[in-house]
Design a protein around this motif. Structure first.
Motif, PDB file in Angstrom:
ATOM      1  N   MET A  29     -10.270  25.152  32.201  1.00 46.90           N
ATOM      2  CA  MET A  29      -9.974  25.781  30.908  1.00 46.90           C
ATOM      3  C   MET A  29     -11.199  26.602  30.469  1.00 46.90           C
ATOM      4  O   MET A  29     -12.305  26.140  30.537  1.00 46.90           O
ATOM      5  N   THR A  30     -10.962  27.803  30.024  1.00 47.33           N
ATOM      6  CA  THR A  30     -12.090  28.665  29.604  1.00 47.33           C
ATOM      7  C   THR A  30     -12.827  28.044  28.421  1.00 47.33           C
ATOM      8  O   THR A  30     -12.187  27.521  27.508  1.00 47.33           O
ATOM      9  N   ARG A  31     -14.150  28.103  28.434  1.00 46.81           N
ATOM     10  CA  ARG A  31     -14.941  27.588  27.304  1.00 46.81           C
ATOM     11  C   ARG A  31     -14.935  28.627  26.191  1.00 46.81           C
ATOM     12  O   ARG A  31     -15.248  29.803  26.426  1.00 46.81           O
ATOM     13  N   LEU A  32     -14.548  28.203  25.009  1.00 41.26           N
ATOM     14  CA  LEU A  32     -14.502  29.119  23.867  1.00 41.26           C
ATOM     15  C   LEU A  32     -15.906  29.536  23.452  1.00 41.26           C
ATOM     16  O   LEU A  32     -16.877  28.816  23.695  1.00 41.26           O
ATOM     17  N   VAL A  33     -15.982  30.687  22.796  1.00 43.12           N
ATOM     18  CA  VAL A  33     -17.241  31.101  22.185  1.00 43.12           C
ATOM     19  C   VAL A  33     -17.019  31.247  20.686  1.00 43.12           C
ATOM     20  O   VAL A  33     -15.882  31.461  20.234  1.00 43.12           O
ATOM     21  N   ASN A  43      -4.010  15.075  25.338  1.00 50.08           N
ATOM     22  CA  ASN A  43      -4.973  15.930  26.020  1.00 50.08           C
ATOM     23  C   ASN A  43      -4.653  17.373  25.655  1.00 50.08           C
ATOM     24  O   ASN A  43      -3.483  17.757  25.629  1.00 50.08           O
ATOM     25  N   ASN A  44      -5.651  18.174  25.367  1.00 54.66           N
ATOM     26  CA  ASN A  44      -5.436  19.541  24.889  1.00 54.66           C
ATOM     27  C   ASN A  44      -4.660  20.398  25.893  1.00 54.66           C
ATOM     28  O   ASN A  44      -3.832  21.225  25.498  1.00 54.66           O
ATOM     29  N   ASP A  45      -4.899  20.217  27.187  1.00 57.50           N
ATOM     30  CA  ASP A  45      -4.199  21.051  28.189  1.00 57.50           C
ATOM     31  C   ASP A  45      -2.694  20.836  28.087  1.00 57.50           C
ATOM     32  O   ASP A  45      -1.913  21.786  28.012  1.00 57.50           O
TER      33      ASP A  45
HETATM   34  O1  2YC Z   1     -18.754  21.539  19.694  1.00 57.00           O
HETATM   35  C1  2YC Z   1     -18.413  20.673  20.529  1.00 57.00           C
HETATM   36  O2  2YC Z   1     -18.172  19.487  20.241  1.00 57.00           O
HETATM   37  C2  2YC Z   1     -18.287  21.091  21.978  1.00 57.00           C
HETATM   38  N1  2YC Z   1     -18.615  19.970  22.876  1.00 57.00           N
HETATM   39  C3  2YC Z   1     -16.856  21.581  22.210  1.00 57.00           C
HETATM   40  C4  2YC Z   1     -16.662  22.090  23.641  1.00 57.00           C
HETATM   41  C5  2YC Z   1     -15.228  22.587  23.858  1.00 57.00           C
HETATM   42  C6  2YC Z   1     -15.086  23.164  25.258  1.00 57.00           C
HETATM   43  N2  2YC Z   1     -13.692  23.495  25.547  1.00 57.00           N
HETATM   44  C7  2YC Z   1     -13.193  24.689  25.244  1.00 57.00           C
HETATM   45  O3  2YC Z   1     -13.831  25.585  24.745  1.00 57.00           O
HETATM   46  C8  2YC Z   1     -11.716  24.863  25.557  1.00 57.00           C
HETATM   47  C9  2YC Z   1     -10.910  24.793  24.291  1.00 57.00           C
HETATM   48  C10 2YC Z   1      -9.890  25.892  24.285  1.00 57.00           C
HETATM   49  C11 2YC Z   1     -10.159  23.520  24.356  1.00 57.00           C
HETATM   50  C12 2YC Z   1     -10.262  23.140  25.724  1.00 57.00           C
HETATM   51  N3  2YC Z   1     -11.166  23.856  26.347  1.00 57.00           N
END
Ligand code: 2YC
Length: 270
Positions: free
Chosen positions: A1-5, A125-127
């Motif tokens: 899953m792509t990591r959001l920014v 689970n988000n997926d």
């Molecule tokens: O801020 C936090 O608690 C970080 N650990 C959150 C990391 C999320 C990484 N996952 C994502 O960006 C994507 C999202 C679309 C949901 C699943 N993966």
């Protein structure tokens, strides 16, 4: 899953109302209604007001994404939960969630985004939640998926969960397209004759009007690939359509970075 920014999610808390109105225009349902439909429940929003959701920041791996916890909290609040972000991240946050008597907790590291119910052990689970939310949105926008054909682009975790969810909806034929032929073969083996392997994307985009775009690629769907009958549910980040393709199918596109998946997670673990 792509990591959001941060740029993709920082405005979620201040745009939930606009997002919900747009979603209603496209799908005919509010975010809350769609999430209910996706989990096959009929919760009332007042049921959620009594439920406390704790969002726990996680510093593991690449660490916090600025705005992520705030976005998740805003989405949960918008559908009716009492939501909070714990002061502490990680296990300190989990401890605080219990001490505050939270009913559900949500946390995400770089690979997994979970929700679970601290009382009844229900788990999401988000997926899978994202796949169910987008299939529900495609269902509502297209007027029903039974005996229809749907193309799934991308066989990552959300794409595979989408194939499962479509299969459960009685879709008669599911086209699957991925750069990795082995992934396509595996899905064919698992789901059998209703699966068609699409090795030529242009052909697939011409053949199918209903599409789930679950790839991390940008601009793989262009204006010439779509028309007024096309409906695309696009959980993939970044959005896989060119700007001209978006303009061409405007009322036929469902796409957001977090909202649908988080709303389904919240109702799934109630
Ligand atoms: O801020 C936090 O608690 C970080 N650990 C959150 C990391 C999320 C990484 N996952 C994502 O960006 C994507 C999202 C679309 C949901 C699943 N993966």
């Amino acid at each position: 899953m792509t990591r959001l920014v941060t740029a993709q999610i920082k405005d979620i808390p201040t745009t939930m109302k606009d997002y919900d109105q747009q979603l209603q225009q496209i799908t005919g349902c509010s975010l809350f209604e769609l999430a209910n439909y996706a989990v096959e429940a009929s919760y009332q929003q007042q049921d959620l007001a009594a439920k406390k959701a704790a969002v726990i920041p996680v510093t593991a791996g690449e660490g916090l994404i600025e705005g992520f916890s705030e976005a998740v909290m805003a989405i949960l609040e918008f559908i009716g939960f009492e939501a909070l972000i714990t002061d502490q991240p990680d296990l300190g946050g989990l401890d605080q969630a219990y001490q505050l008597g939270a009913d559900i907790a949500l946390m995400a590291d770089d690979d997994t985004f979970l929700a679970w119910n601290l009382a009844n052990r229900k788990w999401a689970n988000n997926d899978r939640a994202t796949a169910k939310g987008y299939v529900a949105a495609l269902n509502k926008t297209s007027g029903g998926l039974t005996a229809k054909s749907v193309l799934v682009l991308g066989l990552g975790s959300v794409g595979v969960e989408s194939v499962k969810a479509l299969n459960e909806q009685g879709v008669s034929s599911i086209g699957v397209c991925d750069l990795n032929v082995e992934k396509m073969e595996r899905i064919k083996k698992e789901f059998g004759p209703s699966i068609e392997l699409i090795k030529d994307l242009t052909y697939g985009l011409q053949k199918y009007d209903l599409i789930i775009e679950a790839t991390p690629a940008a601009e793989i769907i262009r204006a010439d690939d779509v028309d007024q009958k096309t409906v695309i549910a696009a959980p993939g980040i970044p959005l896989g359509l060119s700007a001209r393709a978006v303009t061409k199918i405007e009322q036929g596109l469902i796409h957001d970075p977090l909202q649908l998946g988080v709303a389904v997670m919240g109702l799934e673990v109630l």
